[in-house]
Design a protein around this motif. Structure first.
Motif, mmCIF file in Angstrom:
data_model
loop_
_atom_site.group_PDB
_atom_site.id
_atom_site.type_symbol
_atom_site.label_atom_id
_atom_site.label_comp_id
_atom_site.label_asym_id
_atom_site.label_seq_id
_atom_site.Cartn_x
_atom_site.Cartn_y
_atom_site.Cartn_z
ATOM 1 N N GLU A 1 80.426 2.704 104.426
ATOM 2 C CA GLU A 1 80.715 1.386 104.874
ATOM 3 C C GLU A 1 82.093 1.461 105.943
ATOM 4 N N ASN B 1 78.713 -3.812 105.162
ATOM 5 C CA ASN B 1 78.542 -3.874 103.644
ATOM 6 C C ASN B 1 77.185 -3.106 103.401
ATOM 7 N N HIS C 1 72.077 -8.411 101.220
ATOM 8 C CA HIS C 1 72.395 -7.711 102.327
ATOM 9 C C HIS C 1 71.994 -8.399 103.631
ATOM 10 N N ALA D 1 75.699 -11.360 103.565
ATOM 11 C CA ALA D 1 77.087 -10.643 103.959
ATOM 12 C C ALA D 1 78.135 -11.468 104.145
ATOM 13 N N GLY E 1 81.839 -2.144 95.598
ATOM 14 C CA GLY E 1 82.308 -2.324 97.224
ATOM 15 C C GLY E 1 83.714 -2.652 97.410
ATOM 16 N N GLN F 1 86.732 -0.909 99.118
ATOM 17 C CA GLN F 1 87.388 -1.343 100.358
ATOM 18 C C GLN F 1 89.179 -1.585 100.042
#
Length: 405
Positions: A146, A152, A278, A282, A333, A337
């Motif tokens: 990513e 993503n 996905h 997103a 995720g 990040q």
């Protein structure tokens, strides 16, 4: 004579959009190919176990509470492995994920021949430990992909885990109907998994040689609260995966193939939710998506508990899988990040270890509530937890992310 398609306005634009989406999907799959192979293999392994849980439990000859305790003992392997995943990567390097899958396979093969509770406990410990190491390393690999691609990718990878899980669950149900026992099923699973293991060698990424750099600057509030969100999501997933076949067969009178449809429909719902997120979701705010999804998961699992017949339970598993599908991947995720690159593997390891405590707590909750109040009550409890997450934990995590952002 001109082609009829030439007169369809916008057809070229539709084709161009489909081509662009396909190429983007191909690029996303290639970027996360190592992790993807591991997720597919882990899905095949645990579906093969979950869809056979009634016959394995009968083979061991224990009650709901004792069975829950056995799975609990096995799950400690996953928790230990997830905390130790960075160390295991330092020791085994690029072969760490392959080694984890090999240990998982050994555990499941032993489960297929085990006759007593002690052997089953050891076997499940090995299976959970191996898959735990591979799962953390796969999630960290997705997070690295990513960062490199700017895309993503968590929902895509977890979505294909769900596809593999659903296909494997249906296949195992058909095998059970055909008279194949647990060991034969696990042997067939091993052949498929061995073919995919060739994709799983990791790149060589240097980690800090001591704990100093990992500890300095780590935003533990983000990591640990995010881990609790993952915990709740995986608790909903684990409850349905591990106990759906038993609920459908024992509570509602289904046969082996109908029992296998429980984890299969859960996998279908999760696959649709994750792949849909996905492809088209997103750009949506991830926190709002997780709150709405947690509510839907709560409703679906409550419907499973209420279900007066198999069809209503099937709908509940489908809704529950669709709802719970995106919460864990999005939370992992966000953790990846929110931390510096040097902390990424350690942060994913800690959040995943907290999250996978679901496989430690889930058997306790489901087994002992089922022992005292029945399997219906167990699903009500998990549904209530998902609703509490939507109303309390996720808004609190959102505030922490804003403060640290």
């Amino acid at each position: 004579m001109k082609s009829e398609n030439a007169h369809v306005p916008g057809l070229d634009g539709v084709r161009a959009t489909c081509h662009r989406l396909w190429m983007q999907l191909y690029d996303d799959l290639y970027a996360s190919r190592r992790a993807l192979a591991a997720f597919v293999v882990i899905g095949i392994g645990w579906a093969s176990f979950s869809a056979q849980m009634p016959v394995i439990k009968a083979q061991v000859g224990v009650g709901d509470g004792f069975w829950g305790a056995l799975v609990l003992v096995g799950s400690t392997g996953a928790l230990m492995a997830m905390w130790l995943a960075p160390l295991i990567y330092r020791v085994l390097g690029t072969w760490a994920m392959i080694a984890g899958i090999a240990v998982m396979l050994a555990g499941f093969l032993l489960t297929g021949v085990a006759q007593g509770p002690v052997i089953v406990g050891v076997a499940l410990f090995l299976a959970a430990m191996g898959s735990g190491v591979s799962d953390v390393l796969a999630n960290a690999e997705v997070s690295e992909a990513e960062a490199a691609s700017g895309r993503n990718l968590m929902n895509l990878n977890h979505g294909l885990f769900s596809v593999a899980y659903a296909i494997a669950a249906v296949s195992v149900g058909a095998a059970r109907e055909g008279g194949f026992g647990p060991f034969a099923v696990f042997c067939g699973m091993t052949v498929v998994v061995a073919l995919l293991m060739t994709w799983m060698r990791l790149p060589d990424r240097r980690l800090p040689q001591d704990g100093t750099d990992e500890a300095t600057g780590m935003p533990y509030g983000i990591v640990w609260v995010g881990g609790l969100v993952v915990l709740a999501a995986f608790l909903g997933e684990a409850a349905s995966e591990g106990w759906s076949a038993l609920h459908l067969e024992r509570t509602l009178g289904g046969g082996p193939a109908e029992g296998a449809l429980g984890p299969a429909l859960l996998g279908v719902g999760m696959a649709v939710g994750r792949l849909g997120a996905h492809m088209i979701g997103a750009a949506w705010p991830p926190m709002r998506v997780m709150i709405a999804a947690s509510c839907l998961a709560g409703v679906g699992l409550a419907l499973v508990g209420f279900a007066p017949n198999l069809n209503v339970a099937f709908i509940g598993f489908l809704l529950g899988g669709f709802g719970v599908s995106v919460v864990g991947p999005l939370a992992l995720g966000l953790v990846g990040q929110a931390v510096p690159a040097r902390h990424r593997l350690a942060a994913i390891s800690q959040a995943a270890a907290l999250g996978y405590a679901a496989f430690f707590l889930g058997p306790v909750v489901m087994g002992f509530v089922a022992e005292g109040f029945g399997l219906r009550a167990s699903f009500y409890v998990i549904a209530a937890i998902m609703l509490v997450v939507a109303g309390g934990l996720l808004p609190a995590w959102s505030r922490i992310l804003k403060i640290n952002g």
